[in-house]
Design an enzyme around this catalytic site. Structure first.
Site, PDB file in Angstrom:
ATOM      1  N   ASP A 179       0.989  -1.350  -0.062  1.00 50.59           N
ATOM      2  CA  ASP A 179       0.144   0.119   0.202  1.00 50.59           C
ATOM      3  C   ASP A 179       0.835   1.374  -0.029  1.00 50.59           C
ATOM      4  O   ASP A 179       1.826   1.308   0.767  1.00 50.59           O
ATOM      5  CB  ASP A 179      -0.871  -0.051   1.186  1.00 50.59           C
ATOM      6  N   ASN A 187      -2.623  12.632  -3.476  1.00 51.53           N
ATOM      7  CA  ASN A 187      -3.981  13.262  -4.261  1.00 51.53           C
ATOM      8  C   ASN A 187      -4.126  14.599  -3.971  1.00 51.53           C
ATOM      9  O   ASN A 187      -4.633  15.325  -4.959  1.00 51.53           O
ATOM     10  CB  ASN A 187      -4.782  12.100  -4.532  1.00 51.53           C
ATOM     11  N   HIS A 192      -4.939  14.362  -9.153  1.00 51.01           N
ATOM     12  CA  HIS A 192      -4.981  13.232  -9.654  1.00 51.01           C
ATOM     13  C   HIS A 192      -4.307  12.717 -10.675  1.00 51.01           C
ATOM     14  O   HIS A 192      -3.691  11.622 -10.600  1.00 51.01           O
ATOM     15  CB  HIS A 192      -6.672  12.638  -9.879  1.00 51.01           C
ATOM     16  N   ASP A 196      -1.594   9.774 -10.551  1.00 48.30           N
ATOM     17  CA  ASP A 196      -1.630   8.434 -11.643  1.00 48.30           C
ATOM     18  C   ASP A 196      -0.290   8.465 -11.813  1.00 48.30           C
ATOM     19  O   ASP A 196       0.362   7.424 -12.146  1.00 48.30           O
ATOM     20  CB  ASP A 196      -2.408   8.866 -12.673  1.00 48.30           C
ATOM     21  N   GLU A 223      -4.427   2.461  -4.967  1.00 45.58           N
ATOM     22  CA  GLU A 223      -2.952   2.334  -4.531  1.00 45.58           C
ATOM     23  C   GLU A 223      -2.376   1.166  -4.022  1.00 45.58           C
ATOM     24  O   GLU A 223      -1.242   1.055  -3.457  1.00 45.58           O
ATOM     25  CB  GLU A 223      -2.459   3.504  -3.696  1.00 45.58           C
TER      26      GLU A 223
END
Length: 306
Positions: A179, A187, A192, A196, A223
């Site tokens: 994780d 974010n 965002h 990415d 994630e």
């Protein structure tokens, strides 16, 4: 293969197998304008080359002194790594018995000597096109489009088959749940699109760190990533998990609200005998690794526990 495109013919490697130098030169001269060509002069060399380099197509002489073309083709088709390589036989004699033998060992096609250049080129293109389209479809089905890693469909359809093979060999399977730490804050801070890009960078680091051919790196969701390590024990799985944590930290991807102002990961791992994974389902192994992931996060993140 690129995640978005079918590769062009010029990047396709055609292996030409013939014990006669003039035949190899002729076939290469016909094909090299449109394909990358490699030549070998024996059946044994062809089998070795295919195992190491996985050509896109094999052009195979039927009659060779060491290992005949039929045996070479049968060997390639019986090997999981090479079974999907199309094989086109090149032969000067073709009776019904020989023709049937070609199909029985798994050949895709055959061409007669003396070779018609146009016919050979078009047949090679046809079989390459079929192979590339199949690979592209498989890639679209089993890969996550953002990161290029395997997806949940691969986990559901293909990993159980791998686990059964490990169980037959009485081996163990390791699983690592990963994780990205404080990813929501990443974010919220950077947006965002940057999120990415961060996922892509971490995915590449994980993929580059997990190096064995049968190991699988899966984007589990959001994630979260999952690494499946067949034929691995507790010590080996722990080593990989710690390497992953270190590799992400050392990449120094900026994260103003992360640990030491950089992106980090937490990892939890578990190792089961493959027979137990088959019995209890892969989900139970993943859940075990997930419990360890929770422990790693509770203890301060940026570490691996198992």
């Amino acid at each position: 293969m690129d995640r978005k495109e079918i590769k062009p013919y010029s990047q396709c490697n055609v292996l030409i197998v013939d014990d006669e130098p003039m035949s190899r030169m002729l076939l290469q001269s016909i094909l090299e304008a449109e394909f990358h060509c490699t030549t070998v002069e024996s059946g044994s060399a062809a089998i070795s080359y295919c195992a190491e380099s996985l050509p896109d197509l094999v052009l195979l002489d039927m009659n060779m002194p060491d290992i005949g073309g039929l045996e070479v083709c049968a060997t390639l088709k019986a090997t999981p790594e090479t079974k999907d390589i199309p094989v086109i036989f090149v032969t000067s004699t073709m009776d019904i018995e020989s023709e049937n033998a070609c199909w029985e060992v798994g050949a895709s096609d055959f061409v007669m000597k003396p070779v018609n250049a146009s016919t050979l080129t078009h047949r090679v293109k046809t079989h390459l096109q079929n192979k590339l389209r199949t690979e592209f479809l498989e890639m679209m089905t089993f890969h996550d489009q953002l990161t290029g890693l395997y997806n949940r469909m691969y986990l559901t359809k293909e990993i159980p088959l791998l686990v059964k093979q490990v169980a037959r060999d009485k081996g163990s399977v390791g699983a690592i749940m990963i994780d990205i730490d404080y990813f929501k804050l990443f974010n919220d801070t950077y947006g965002h699109l940057e999120g990415d890009l961060c996922l892509q960078k971490v995915a590449k680091i994980v993929s580059d760190t997990v190096k064995r051919p049968k190991d699988a790196v899966i984007r589990f969701g959001g994630e979260e990533f999952l690494v499946i390590l067949p034929y691995n024990d507790y010590k080996g799985t722990k080593l990989v998990a710690n390497q992953l944590v270190t590799a992400v930290a050392e990449a120094k991807i900026p994260h103003g609200k992360g640990i030491q102002n950089r992106v980090s990961i937490s990892a939890g791992f578990a190792v089961w005998k493959a027979t137990e994974v088959v019995q209890d389902n892969i989900a139970a192994l993943i859940e075990d690794a997930d419990v360890s992931l929770f422990e790693a996060k509770e203890l301060g993140r940026n570490q691996a526990k198992g």
